[in-house]
Design a protein around this motif. Structure first.
Motif, PDB file in Angstrom:
ATOM      1  N   GLU A  34       5.131  -0.476  -8.086  1.00 35.85           N
ATOM      2  CA  GLU A  34       6.063  -0.052  -7.039  1.00 35.85           C
ATOM      3  C   GLU A  34       7.290   0.632  -7.638  1.00 35.85           C
ATOM      4  OE1 GLU A  34       7.220  -3.998  -8.521  1.00 35.85           O
ATOM      5  OE2 GLU A  34       5.328  -3.146  -7.835  1.00 35.85           O
ATOM      6  N   GLU A  58       6.068   4.136  -8.854  1.00 34.59           N
ATOM      7  CA  GLU A  58       5.904   5.053  -7.730  1.00 34.59           C
ATOM      8  C   GLU A  58       7.245   5.550  -7.214  1.00 34.59           C
ATOM      9  OE1 GLU A  58       5.849   6.294  -3.604  1.00 34.59           O
ATOM     10  OE2 GLU A  58       6.584   4.336  -4.259  1.00 34.59           O
ATOM     11  N   LEU A  86      -1.368  -0.055  -6.142  1.00 34.44           N
ATOM     12  CA  LEU A  86      -0.779  -0.615  -4.927  1.00 34.44           C
ATOM     13  C   LEU A  86      -1.781  -0.653  -3.770  1.00 34.44           C
ATOM     14  CD1 LEU A  86       2.664   1.208  -5.157  1.00 34.44           C
ATOM     15  CD2 LEU A  86       2.293  -1.272  -5.378  1.00 34.44           C
ATOM     16  N   ARG A  99      -3.399   1.825  -2.304  1.00 35.73           N
ATOM     17  CA  ARG A  99      -3.171   2.884  -1.323  1.00 35.73           C
ATOM     18  C   ARG A  99      -4.032   4.082  -1.722  1.00 35.73           C
ATOM     19  NH1 ARG A  99       3.305   2.623  -1.830  1.00 35.73           N
ATOM     20  NH2 ARG A  99       3.245   4.613  -0.698  1.00 35.73           N
TER      21      ARG A  99
END
Length: 541
Positions: A191, A194, A225, A227
């Motif tokens: 996180e 990113e 993550l 995604r």
């Protein structure tokens, strides 16, 4: 005073008065009149460079160096222009020549480091950048590059230390920011990675190369993550940039690798069976090594895991992705005429080809191999199976297989050192079509050619490592040795293929079945890949 002396004096005077436009005009006119003075040639080359006439500039600089071999400015400009032309090996040599004249030249060290990185010579690049940092301790740039190199080698602590030193000298350098983003990812904070990269990509100074690098790492962070749709969008955007940058070099080629694979498949299917009888035994190989093995399949099919495992065996030496086979059979590879010559190859010509191959092997590994088994690992040796059958009839083949859907997705996601074959992976359909072409060639070669071949399924190797490696060792003529288990310790710091970072973590199943998370994005190529998955025994949903 002669005309040449007059020309030199006029150009030199304009240079002293810092009137570069006049100096270039006078030098260009002087070269037209036949002046060969090094200063005149160097200044005229500057004008040619400004006008975009790079080959002419290189020609003038080479003339200047021939006249004045110690001319550091001429050599430095030549190196820079060669680098711009993407002649990286020649540029590396040119930068090295500058460093012979001035070992402490900061610009030459930085240029030499960049060329070595592009040539995948990481240790030499690191030495150049470290020396540059020693010469100019206030320079942030070499520290930022060293930080990024440490991050790419999965040394997050060193990457953070170097990035912090670089940021203290010059905040915001892209290399340092990228190194910290990679360190975030390695340390289990996708996180943070990113978020850092999303901020970075708003910067106006981000060129295409840096944007591709940022997208590459952010895609991996988004994947971590969970995604996948966003991750795939970043891989797609990165590959679009790389396609644009590399299309002039690889995209316009008439004989693209996929066409060559298809053409060679058609040729071996049509040729009479006796076309593949070997013209004699490999007597040089019998003297050079105890056993000879080719390890192949397709990129991202598990060849690196197997090579690193086998490399731990005391009776085995491995040749990793150094293509001496291409050098040995250069005239027998890439056209229908070449394949005809291969099919009709006589004993004398075959012996010469083998000599070139073994000379190359010994130049890389040394000559003390007589009691060793050589593993020659290159995934795309699959397209050289007809050459192997003709030249090395006693060699054994290890043919690596992995779920085709994982293979093609991984080829698309991972960033390779680009060549004509790897260029195909920048487009998902292109990657799937290339896989289809290479596997079709490989399967027909396995049926038609006289090959001593064992298939190695990656998923089986991961599930039953000792059992599968033990059977492979028996196939190639070696006894079991527990050192084959220590493959992670043999990866080292130099990331030679995208597989290295995964292998450093040891044996794991992380890469198995990844394609299912990207099923929606892969929908357009599953029709090409599922027949192969079924053929190799993988479950079809």
């Amino acid at each position: 005073m002669t005309v040449v002396d007059t020309d030199y004096a006029a150009v030199a005077d304009a240079v002293r008065r810092l009137n570069r436009p006049l100096a270039i005009q006078l030098a260009t006119q002087a070269v037209g009149r036949g002046s060969g003075h090094p200063l005149v040639l160097v200044v005229a080359a500057e004008g040619m460079e400004a006008a975009g006439r790079i080959p002419k500039a290189i020609e003038l600089l080479n003339k200047a160096i021939k006249t004045a071999p110690q001319h550091k400015v001429a050599r430095m400009r030549l190196a820079t222009l060669l680098a711009r032309r993407q002649h990286y090996a020649d540029a590396a040599v040119a930068f090295d020549e500058v460093l012979k004249l001035d070992p402490d030249s900061f610009p030459a060290l930085m240029g030499a480091g960049e060329m070595r990185l592009l040539l995948r010579d990481t240790p030499t690049a690191e030495r150049h950048y470290r020396r540059a940092s020693e010469i100019d301790p206030g320079a942030a740039e070499p520290l930022a590059i060293l930080a990024l190199m440490a991050a790419q080698a999965r040394d997050s602590k060193t990457a953070r230390d170097l990035a912090a030193r670089s940021q203290a000298l010059k905040p915001g350098l892209l290399g340092a920011e990228m190194a910290e983003a990679r360190a975030d990812l390695m340390e289990g904070a996708p996180e943070l990675s990113e978020a850092r990269l999303t901020r970075l990509m708003t910067r106006a100074d981000l060129d295409d190369e840096h944007r591709a690098g940022a997208l590459d790492v952010r895609a991996d962070a988004l994947d971590r993550l969970d995604r996948p749709a966003e991750a795939f969008a970043d891989y797609e955007a990165r590959n679009a940039i790389l396609l644009k940058l590399n299309a002039p070099s690889f995209g316009a080629a008439v004989d693209r690798p996929i066409s060559l694979a298809r053409g060679l498949r058609d040729f071996i299917r049509a040729a009479p069976p006796d076309a593949w009888a070997a013209p004699g035994r490999d007597t040089r190989g019998a003297r050079a090594v105890r056993g000879h093995v080719f390890l192949m399949g397709f990129p991202r099919s598990g060849t690196t895991l197997l090579e690193k495992a086998l490399a731990g065996h005391p009776d085995i030496v491995t040749l990793e992705e150094v293509n001496h086979l291409a050098s040995a059979a250069r005239e027998l590879r890439a056209t229908p005429d070449a394949w005809e010559r291969l099919a009709k190859l006589g004993a004398g010509a075959a012996e010469i080809c083998r000599q070139v191959y073994w000379d190359g092997v010994e130049s890389t590994l040394g000559s003390g191999l007589a009691d060793k088994i050589l593993i020659d690992k290159l995934p795309l040796h699959t397209v050289a199976l007809p050459i192997i059958a003709k030249l090395f009839p006693d060699a054994k083949i290890l043919f690596a297989v992995r779920d085709p859907r994982d293979v093609v997705l991984s080829c698309y996601r991972r960033r390779f050192h680009l060549n004509a074959a790897m260029f195909e992976f920048l487009n998902l359909k292109g990657a799937a079509d290339y896989y289809d072409a290479v596997m079709a060639l490989g399967m027909d070669a396995r049926e038609i050619l006289p090959l001593d071949l064992r298939e190695v399924k990656h998923e089986t190797l991961v599930a039953d490592f000792d059992g599968e490696v033990g059977d492979i060792l028996a196939f190639i003529g070696a006894d079991w040795n527990p050192e084959v288990r220590n493959f992670a310790g043999r990866v080292g710091g130099q990331i030679r293929t995208p597989s290295y970072s995964q292998l450093a973590k040891g044996l794991n199943t992380d890469g198995i079945g990844q394609w299912r998370r990207y099923r929606a994005q892969m929908d357009g190529v599953l029709g090409t890949l599922e027949p192969w998955a079924e053929r190799f025994g993988y479950h079809i949903l």
